[in-house]
Design a protein around this motif. Structure first.
Motif, short mmCIF file in Angstrom:
data_model
loop_
_atom_site.label_atom_id
_atom_site.label_comp_id
_atom_site.label_asym_id
_atom_site.label_seq_id
_atom_site.Cartn_x
_atom_site.Cartn_y
_atom_site.Cartn_z
N SER A 518 0.85 -1.18 0.00
CA SER A 518 0.00 0.00 0.00
C SER A 518 0.89 1.24 0.00
O SER A 518 2.11 1.14 0.07
N ASP A 552 -4.05 4.71 0.65
CA ASP A 552 -4.57 4.04 -0.54
C ASP A 552 -5.67 3.06 -0.13
O ASP A 552 -5.87 2.77 1.05
N HIS A 577 -12.40 8.22 -3.50
CA HIS A 577 -11.29 9.17 -3.46
C HIS A 577 -11.78 10.62 -3.43
O HIS A 577 -11.01 11.53 -3.14
N VAL A 636 -8.66 9.18 0.90
CA VAL A 636 -7.87 8.75 -0.24
C VAL A 636 -7.58 9.99 -1.09
O VAL A 636 -8.47 10.53 -1.73
N VAL A 638 -4.52 10.83 -3.63
CA VAL A 638 -3.29 10.34 -4.26
C VAL A 638 -2.20 11.40 -4.26
O VAL A 638 -1.02 11.08 -4.11
#
Length: 818
Positions: A518, A552, A577, A636, A638
């Motif tokens: 992860s 993640d 996300h 989440v 990124v």
């Protein structure tokens, strides 16, 4: 006369080698312990004092008061320093300093990157050019006035210059690449910063790169926001200015430039630079208040020397009884009491001098071990430094007086008539009582030290073994970026890099040695950053902040955390996300929902992101055990990811690492492969306490050994004094065992009283130390049983020989003269 005294002392030492050896051994150990502690204490007190203007340099700290709680930071907002320079005339210079890890890649003469010359540096700093006028840098190459005038320049320390280029001259003008995007030219080389620096600068770049490295939206936020506190700010006050008058003027900058959140809830303080290492007590810091260790070690060092001096006094007075006739004869033929006192004091001085030489030799020989135990870098030359020499002379004189005066006065009080008649103690029972009290003090102190040491090691073991709520063993962590505190703001990962990250994970999972992978913006146990939270019942101006971490989709499963309500993040959901959060139990309580199930589906806004709680996880320790459990939210995002986490098969660790490195070099050739196991990283957070425990174990051992020598002396004295009593008891029909018990009662009493005194004192010191940990063991009964049991065993082993020897004596030999 002096020559006669010295010759007499020398003959006495040669005649009684065993006495001299024991006395020198005990005192040498005590002095060696104090000298080693002295080196540590002086090193701690020297932090940041090498700066020429250290007495006028201050760090600006920030205290925020939100939601009924107070948080103290050693950092400030980025815009503060410029406002101080322009608006506070009492400040001669102000500068920002931002420390981070950095990936550095060397370039050849044609400015082409050298593939195999990549480094990850821990002590990379970005600073305003004014820092060169504020801190002290000794330039070896380059020009101070032009070394940091443009953003493309960088200053290296001598160590880094030699590491990269082999020589200082070769380093000047060379190009290096910072974080794979910013070329920098070496403009100067400076002397290595001393170890006693709270800012261990090794590479120093222009502060403008602090902004350049970030995404445009993050850059704008950093430039204008007065609440986010990422940088250290230092101020050099004018000679006539005082911190007391400057603080209100810095506080007034909030009214002039900041928004309502800052005006109402943020205050500043000026902390002297030389106080930072010793007196920093900042929230979220695991390494706080070094002054407490200075106090503890100073006290223990003096205590060990006191124990050694007591030991010296007991042995010297016991030995002096055997010389009573000698001093009695000297008095009869006209020796004055003062001359006898000076003679015995001279003998004591000679023993102390020899002990000092032996002690310094011990410290010199053990310096490598001392450095390893303390984490310091003491050199042998330090023992000859003027400051150390002066302190050693003071300790020498103090030890001579403390250890030698009483025996000297004791022997000078000898009654010549009684001495010539062979009386065993010519100064009445008072001196014996004093010696018994001294031994009592010795063993009370020794038991307390052992209690304290046992508690320290139980606490350290507790922290290392306590379940933290997540998998920590065989977790391999790899930073994707060099550690940058601003990564929590996002913007570091684009579509191309995200694609490579996904492919990297896929390839790793094809190998059975890698059980799970992860990525996240932080690691469990290492902390998280607070974010402003709004709900249907909590408004923005309520100023509720909750720690937030970006993870993640497979993070919870990788770390084997426990989901107690709802679901985890899922790619299949499609929108997690964008609008999903997972909360821990503490966060649910803080946000007003006592039941985890009732929290599901509730709306929460985190720094402008509107989301819904989809799951609740069981609390886990996302900070060190020095801190209590706090609320935590997971999202989440990124763009905030910065570290990979891999759960490895415990049977294939080494092969797994080789496989991971191969894949890393394939997918991220521009990045340095540096891994660390999470349990090692967490354990490092307790290094200072572990070192403290190791030192206390050593010092406790020294104390009990020296005390045993003193007890041996007392046993010898009792045996010498009560030989006739033992003989008379045996003539009257007492067995050897009964005589042995009668003679041992003194030691039993000393041990019993020492134990009674040590229990409340040991409990106080141990519980006071434990208060620094949010999660801790109780003091309990185990440390007391261990310490008293060990001490009782040592007392028995120390005294049994002398006592049994006296109890077994032939009564004819002891009472025939009577």
């Amino acid at each position: 006369m002096w020559k006669s005294w010295i010759l007499t002392a020398w003959r006495n030492f040669r005649k009684h080698k065993f006495f001299a050896l024991i006395n020198v051994a005990g005192l040498s150990l005590g002095i060696a312990g104090l000298v080693a502690i002295l080196l540590y204490v002086l090193d701690e007190l020297k932090y940041d004092r090498f700066h020429a203007n250290a007495d006028r340099i201050y760090q600006i700290n920030v205290t925020t008061r939100y939601d009924g709680s107070e948080t103290r930071y050693s950092t400030t907002s980025a815009p503060l320093a410029a406002a101080i320079r322009s608006d506070v005339p009492e400040v001669e210079e102000a500068a920002r300093l931002f420390g981070r890890e950095a990936t550095i890649q060397l370039m050849d003469a044609d400015s082409v990157l050298v593939a195999d010359r990549k480094f990850r540096e821990s002590n990379f700093y970005l600073a305003d050019p004014q820092i060169l006028n504020l801190f002290t840098f000794r330039f070896l190459k380059g020009n101070r006035t032009t070394a940091l005038t443009t953003p493309n320049q960088i200053i290296l320390t001598e160590r880094i210059a030699l590491k990269y280029f082999g020589s200082l001259d070769a380093a000047l003008g060379k190009q290096i690449m910072f974080e794979g995007t910013i070329p920098l030219e070496v403009s100067a080389v400076v002397e290595n910063y001393p170890d006693q620096s709270t800012t261990p600068i090794e590479l120093l770049g222009h502060f403008e790169n602090y902004y350049t490295l970030e995404a445009p939206e993050v850059r704008e936020f950093l430039m204008r926001d007065w609440l986010y506190n990422p940088v250290s700010t230092y101020a050099l006050l004018r000679a006539e200015a005082s911190a007391k008058e400057v603080v209100p003027k810095i506080q007034a900058l909030n009214e002039r430039y900041a928004d309502d959140r800052v005006r109402e809830h943020v205050t500043y303080e000026l902390q002297p630079l030389t106080d930072i290492h010793l007196y920093s007590d900042f929230t979220f810091s695991n390494d706080r208040n070094a002054i407490r260790y200075v106090y503890m070690f100073s006290f223990v060092g003096l205590l060990i020397l006191l124990i050694a001096c007591i030991n010296f006094v007991n042995l010297a007075t016991v030995h002096s009884l055997r010389r009573a006739k000698e001093f009695g004869i000297r008095k009869v033929i006209g020796a004055l009491k003062g001359s006898l006192t000076l003679q015995f004091l001279l003998e004591s001085m000679m023993l102390v001098f020899v002990s000092f030489i032996v002690a310094l030799a011990i410290v010199y020989g053990l310096l490598p071990a001392i450095n390893e135990m303390t984490g310091k870098n003491f050199s042998p030359e330090l023992l000859a430094a003027p400051q150390i020499a002066i302190i050693l002379i003071v300790i020498f004189l103090g030890t001579v007086l403390g250890a030698g005066l009483y025996p000297a006065f004791f022997i000078s009080e000898v009654n010549p008539v009684a001495a010539l008649k062979g009386a065993s103690d010519t100064s009445s029972g008072r001196s014996y009582k004093i010696r018994r009290v001294l031994v009592l003090i010795q063993f009370t102190a020794s038991i307390i030290l052992i209690i304290f040491t046992v508690v320290i090691f139980r606490q350290i073991r507790f922290m290392e073994e306590k379940p933290l709520g997540f998998q920590k063993d065989f977790m391999l962590t790899i930073p994707l970026f060099s550690n940058n505190p601003n990564s929590i703001l996002g913007g570091g990962i684009g579509a191309e890099l995200r694609g490579r990250m996904n492919s990297f994970e896929t390839e790793l999972l094809k190998n059975s040695a890698v059980e799970a992978v992860s990525v996240s913006s932080g690691l469990p146990g290492t902390g998280a950053v607070n974010a402003l939270v709004v709900t249907d019942d909590i408004r923005e101006n309520d100023n509720v902040f909750i720690s937030t971490i970006s993870v993640d989709y497979d993070f919870i499963e990788t770390y084997q955390m426990q989901l107690i309500a709802g679901r985890g993040f899922s790619r299949e959901a499609g929108t997690d996300h964008l609008e999903a959060l997972i909360a821990n139990e503490q966060a649910i309580k803080r946000l007003g929902w006592n039941d985890p199930d009732k929290a599901l589906g509730q709306h929460v806004e985190v720094v402008g992101k509107k989301a819904v709680i989809i799951g609740v996880i069981k609390d886990y320790h996302f900070e060190g055990l020095q801190q209590p459990l706090r609320p935590l939210l997971m999202e989440v995002d990124v763009s905030k990811f910065n570290t990979f986490s891999l759960r490895l098969n415990s049977m294939q660790v080494q092969s797994s690492i080789a496989h991971v490195k191969k894949e890393w070099d394939s997918f991220f050739p521009e990045k340095v492969f540096e891994y660390e196991f999470l349990d090692d990283q967490l354990r490092r957070g307790y290094d200072r306490d572990r070192r403290f425990g190791d030192l206390m174990k050593l010092l406790s051992g020294m104390a009990i050994f020296i005390s045993s020598l003193g007890l041996f002396g007392l046993a010898a004295y009792i045996g010498y004094q009560k030989q006739k009593e033992a003989g008379i008891r045996k003539v009257l029909g007492a067995s050897t065992g009964q005589v042995f018990y009668a003679l041992s009662r003194e030691f039993i009493k000393v041990m019993a009283v020492s134990s009674l005194l040590s229990i409340p004192l040991g409990y106080y010191f141990a519980s006071h130390w434990l208060n620094d940990f949010a999660y801790r063991v109780g003091v309990g009964w185990i440390p007391f049983v261990i310490s008293i049991g060990c001490t009782a065993l040592i007392v028995f082993l120390t005294t049994v020989y002398q006592t049994f020897k006296t109890a077994s004596v032939n009564p004819v030999q002891t009472i025939r003269n009577d």
